[in-house]
Design a protein around this motif. Structure first.
Motif, PDB file in Angstrom:
ATOM      1  N   LEU A   1       2.783  29.575 -18.286  1.00 27.85           N
ATOM      2  CA  LEU A   1       2.700  29.995 -20.055  1.00 27.85           C
ATOM      3  C   LEU A   1       3.660  31.243 -19.789  1.00 27.85           C
ATOM      4  N   GLU A   2       4.418  31.691 -20.699  1.00 33.35           N
ATOM      5  CA  GLU A   2       3.917  33.328 -20.796  1.00 33.35           C
ATOM      6  C   GLU A   2       3.568  34.000 -20.714  1.00 33.35           C
ATOM      7  N   THR A   3       3.848  35.072 -19.874  1.00 33.07           N
ATOM      8  CA  THR A   3       3.314  36.303 -19.658  1.00 33.07           C
ATOM      9  C   THR A   3       1.993  36.762 -20.365  1.00 33.07           C
ATOM     10  N   TRP A   4       0.958  36.358 -20.567  1.00 28.55           N
ATOM     11  CA  TRP A   4      -0.476  36.951 -21.407  1.00 28.55           C
ATOM     12  C   TRP A   4      -0.269  36.138 -22.661  1.00 28.55           C
ATOM     13  N   ASP A   5       0.560  34.707 -22.408  1.00 26.30           N
ATOM     14  CA  ASP A   5       0.081  33.737 -23.808  1.00 26.30           C
ATOM     15  C   ASP A   5      -1.535  34.131 -23.314  1.00 26.30           C
ATOM     16  N   VAL A   6      -1.939  32.983 -24.973  1.00 25.37           N
ATOM     17  CA  VAL A   6      -3.323  32.633 -24.045  1.00 25.37           C
ATOM     18  C   VAL A   6      -3.496  30.726 -24.639  1.00 25.37           C
ATOM     19  N   ARG A   7      -3.835  30.131 -24.021  1.00 26.64           N
ATOM     20  CA  ARG A   7      -4.084  29.027 -24.617  1.00 26.64           C
ATOM     21  C   ARG A   7      -5.408  28.080 -24.655  1.00 26.64           C
ATOM     22  N   PHE A   8      -6.444  27.948 -25.846  1.00 24.62           N
ATOM     23  CA  PHE A   8      -7.797  27.045 -25.416  1.00 24.62           C
ATOM     24  C   PHE A   8      -7.328  26.020 -25.321  1.00 24.62           C
ATOM     25  N   SER A   9      -7.956  24.912 -24.396  1.00 22.82           N
ATOM     26  CA  SER A   9      -8.070  23.752 -24.923  1.00 22.82           C
ATOM     27  C   SER A   9      -9.423  22.785 -24.854  1.00 22.82           C
ATOM     28  N   VAL A  10      -9.596  21.563 -25.184  1.00 19.81           N
ATOM     29  CA  VAL A  10     -10.645  21.071 -25.564  1.00 19.81           C
ATOM     30  C   VAL A  10     -10.502  19.667 -24.594  1.00 19.81           C
ATOM     31  N   HIS A  11     -11.103  18.522 -23.630  1.00 18.72           N
ATOM     32  CA  HIS A  11     -10.819  18.240 -22.672  1.00 18.72           C
ATOM     33  C   HIS A  11     -12.152  17.303 -23.269  1.00 18.72           C
ATOM     34  N   GLY A  12     -11.523  15.713 -22.810  1.00 15.62           N
ATOM     35  CA  GLY A  12     -12.217  14.544 -22.652  1.00 15.62           C
ATOM     36  C   GLY A  12     -12.063  13.949 -21.180  1.00 15.62           C
TER      37      GLY A  12
ATOM     38  N   GLY B   1      -4.072  10.677  -7.195  1.00 15.45           N
ATOM     39  CA  GLY B   1      -2.952  11.764  -8.137  1.00 15.45           C
ATOM     40  C   GLY B   1      -3.059  11.047  -9.431  1.00 15.45           C
ATOM     41  N   ASP B   2      -1.957  11.560 -10.127  1.00 20.42           N
ATOM     42  CA  ASP B   2      -1.870  12.001 -11.884  1.00 20.42           C
ATOM     43  C   ASP B   2      -0.868  12.174 -11.838  1.00 20.42           C
ATOM     44  N   ILE B   3      -0.514  11.417 -13.662  1.00 19.47           N
ATOM     45  CA  ILE B   3       0.330  11.366 -14.054  1.00 19.47           C
ATOM     46  C   ILE B   3       0.390  11.094 -15.838  1.00 19.47           C
ATOM     47  N   GLY B   4       0.754  12.133 -16.408  1.00 15.45           N
ATOM     48  CA  GLY B   4       0.694  11.959 -17.648  1.00 15.45           C
ATOM     49  C   GLY B   4       1.811  12.251 -17.998  1.00 15.45           C
TER      50      GLY B   4
ATOM     51  N   ARG C   1      -0.303  21.070 -28.600  1.00 18.20           N
ATOM     52  CA  ARG C   1       0.089  20.626 -27.656  1.00 18.20           C
ATOM     53  C   ARG C   1      -1.513  19.058 -26.990  1.00 18.20           C
ATOM     54  N   VAL C   2      -0.955  18.243 -26.807  1.00 19.58           N
ATOM     55  CA  VAL C   2      -2.131  17.060 -27.189  1.00 19.58           C
ATOM     56  C   VAL C   2      -1.406  16.544 -26.028  1.00 19.58           C
ATOM     57  N   SER C   3      -2.224  16.214 -24.571  1.00 15.99           N
ATOM     58  CA  SER C   3      -2.625  16.183 -22.939  1.00 15.99           C
ATOM     59  C   SER C   3      -2.692  14.450 -23.193  1.00 15.99           C
ATOM     60  N   THR C   4      -1.906  13.400 -22.341  1.00 15.08           N
ATOM     61  CA  THR C   4      -3.162  12.680 -21.441  1.00 15.08           C
ATOM     62  C   THR C   4      -2.815  12.623 -20.169  1.00 15.08           C
ATOM     63  N   MET C   5      -3.502  12.008 -19.436  1.00 11.76           N
ATOM     64  CA  MET C   5      -3.687  11.852 -18.189  1.00 11.76           C
ATOM     65  C   MET C   5      -4.116  10.759 -17.170  1.00 11.76           C
ATOM     66  N   ALA C   6      -3.800  10.032 -16.360  1.00 11.33           N
ATOM     67  CA  ALA C   6      -4.641   9.512 -15.628  1.00 11.33           C
ATOM     68  C   ALA C   6      -4.423   9.513 -14.332  1.00 11.33           C
ATOM     69  N   THR C   7      -5.596   9.960 -13.699  1.00  7.34           N
ATOM     70  CA  THR C   7      -6.227  10.070 -12.112  1.00  7.34           C
ATOM     71  C   THR C   7      -6.197   8.982 -11.692  1.00  7.34           C
ATOM     72  N   ALA C   8      -5.707   8.810 -10.388  1.00  7.07           N
ATOM     73  CA  ALA C   8      -6.167   7.103 -10.097  1.00  7.07           C
ATOM     74  C   ALA C   8      -6.329   7.532  -8.168  1.00  7.07           C
TER      75      ALA C   8
ATOM     76  N   LEU D   1     -10.120   9.194 -16.729  1.00  5.78           N
ATOM     77  CA  LEU D   1      -8.340   9.281 -18.050  1.00  5.78           C
ATOM     78  C   LEU D   1      -8.681  10.401 -18.593  1.00  5.78           C
ATOM     79  N   ASN D   2      -8.269  11.028 -19.112  1.00  9.54           N
ATOM     80  CA  ASN D   2      -8.829  12.807 -19.856  1.00  9.54           C
ATOM     81  C   ASN D   2      -7.164  12.659 -20.727  1.00  9.54           C
ATOM     82  N   LEU D   3      -8.351  13.216 -21.817  1.00  9.12           N
ATOM     83  CA  LEU D   3      -7.454  13.851 -23.353  1.00  9.12           C
ATOM     84  C   LEU D   3      -8.164  14.726 -22.969  1.00  9.12           C
ATOM     85  N   GLY D   4      -6.825  15.540 -23.490  1.00  4.72           N
ATOM     86  CA  GLY D   4      -6.804  17.537 -23.495  1.00  4.72           C
ATOM     87  C   GLY D   4      -6.080  17.598 -25.235  1.00  4.72           C
ATOM     88  N   ILE D   5      -7.059  18.984 -25.968  1.00  4.62           N
ATOM     89  CA  ILE D   5      -5.683  18.959 -26.923  1.00  4.62           C
ATOM     90  C   ILE D   5      -5.930  20.853 -27.322  1.00  4.62           C
ATOM     91  N   HIS D   6      -4.621  21.095 -26.869  1.00  3.65           N
ATOM     92  CA  HIS D   6      -4.525  22.202 -26.126  1.00  3.65           C
ATOM     93  C   HIS D   6      -3.694  23.399 -27.411  1.00  3.65           C
TER      94      HIS D   6
END
Length: 331
Positions: free
Chosen positions: A64-75, A298-301, A310-317, A323-328
């Motif tokens: 993140l840029e210095t002092w930028d703030v990001r909020f996220s919800v994950h499932g 290992g993670d890939i997404g 930003r919407v993220s998806t991640m698979a951890t194996a 599986l992880n879904l995040g909204i940021h």
């Protein structure tokens, strides 16, 4: 989370019995057998918890840029392989207990279904100068019968100087059936590509991250009485989970792909609620039951960018699949 709590009901039986007497080999054999049974029952759940706790921390190597703030919800959704839902135990693995009407049995783990298998035996020994003699017959533990285990949380991240990012995670206490659960944690990510010559934002980005998560789970169950000695009706579990990993990511306009390799270390501590003269003895013995497990994963997404969203998806194996879904949202 109920999955790894249920295993403690079995462990409690050997803890109380161990408090009754130390002079009888029957008690020693009972303790050894209960460790065997409970260990096979609880191990898959403990391993699975580490995969859940390690997911979603970092989905890009770019800071993140210095002092930028990001909020996220994950499932999260932890998928349980069939091999982790049951285990087989035989008469030869038990020194004191017997499998009722059988020489071996297939039993559920914490993720498995129910069973009608019983264990039997007879404890004899000395307690406070008196002989104690007690028949033991108990049903093998039932699992939660789940093919996947959900888990949700919120996060907040802030960009720090020198390409560093701080993330905090929390799930306020929620109650589902008889289980109260909460989690919180913190993680740090440091961009490594900034030390390379001719580094540009569109180039491959590399970073290193570390995180700590703490689960607290309270499971209230139907009181279990040990006549004249103890009544147990609650398990309070603290789980401490550490993770370290290396992350790589590459952005193509509004699309970014990422991957990571890491390791987790987890341990669990237990406290029993209830009443009776022996409750303190039980909790003293439980202090020695915490176990530490190290696993690799290992993670890939990928990420999709929409201005500040930003919407993220991640698979951890690894041993498990998560599986992880995040909204940021970045301020």
């Amino acid at each position: 989370m109920k999955r790894y709590l249920i295993s403690l009901l079995t462990l409690l039986m050997f803890v109380v019995s161990n408090s009754y007497a130390q002079k009888s080999t029957s008690f020693e054999g009972f303790v050894t057998d209960m460790k065997t049974i409970a260990g096979n029952f609880a191990s898959p759940a403990s391993n699975g918890a580490a995969y859940q706790a390690s997911a979603g921390w970092f989905s890009s190597a770019a800071p993140l840029e210095t002092w930028d703030v990001r909020f996220s919800v994950h499932g999260n959704a932890l998928f349980v392989p069939t091999s982790e839902k049951s285990f087989t135990i035989s008469k030869g693995e038990l020194g004191f207990l017997s499998i009722e009407d059988a020489d071996n049995a297939k039993l559920p783990t914490a993720f498995g279904s129910s069973t009608d298998v019983y264990f039997t035996g007879r404890l004899e020994g000395e307690f406070n100068g008196q002989n104690v003699s007690q028949d033991v017959r108990f049903k093998a533990l039932d699992g939660i019968n789940k093919g996947f285990v959900p888990h949700a949380f919120v996060q907040a991240s802030v960009g720090l100087p020198y390409g560093t990012e701080l993330t905090v995670r929390a799930m306020p206490e929620v109650t589902i059936d008889d289980v109260q659960a909460s989690t919180f944690g913190a993680g740090l990510k440091h961009n490594l590509s900034q030390y390379f010559s001719r580094n540009e934002p569109e180039n491959l980005q590399l970073a290193a991250g570390i995180s700590y998560s703490k689960f607290n789970v309270k499971y209230a169950f139907e009181p279990i009485p040990i006549e004249n000695y103890l009544v147990m009706d609650l398990i309070d579990v603290d789980a401490n989970l550490w993770m370290g990993e290396f992350i790589a990511s590459k952005q193509y306009g509004g699309f970014e792909i990422f991957g990571a390799l890491g390791a987790t270390s987890s341990d669990f501590k237990y406290v029993m609620g209830g009443s009776g003269d022996f409750l303190d003895n039980v909790n003293v013995e439980l202090e020695d039951l915490g176990d530490t497990e190290i696993q690799f994963k290992g993670d890939i997404g990928f990420n999709m960018y929409f201005n500040n969203l930003r919407v993220s998806t991640m698979a951890t194996a690894g041993k498990f699949f998560n599986l992880n879904l995040g909204i940021h949202y970045t301020l």
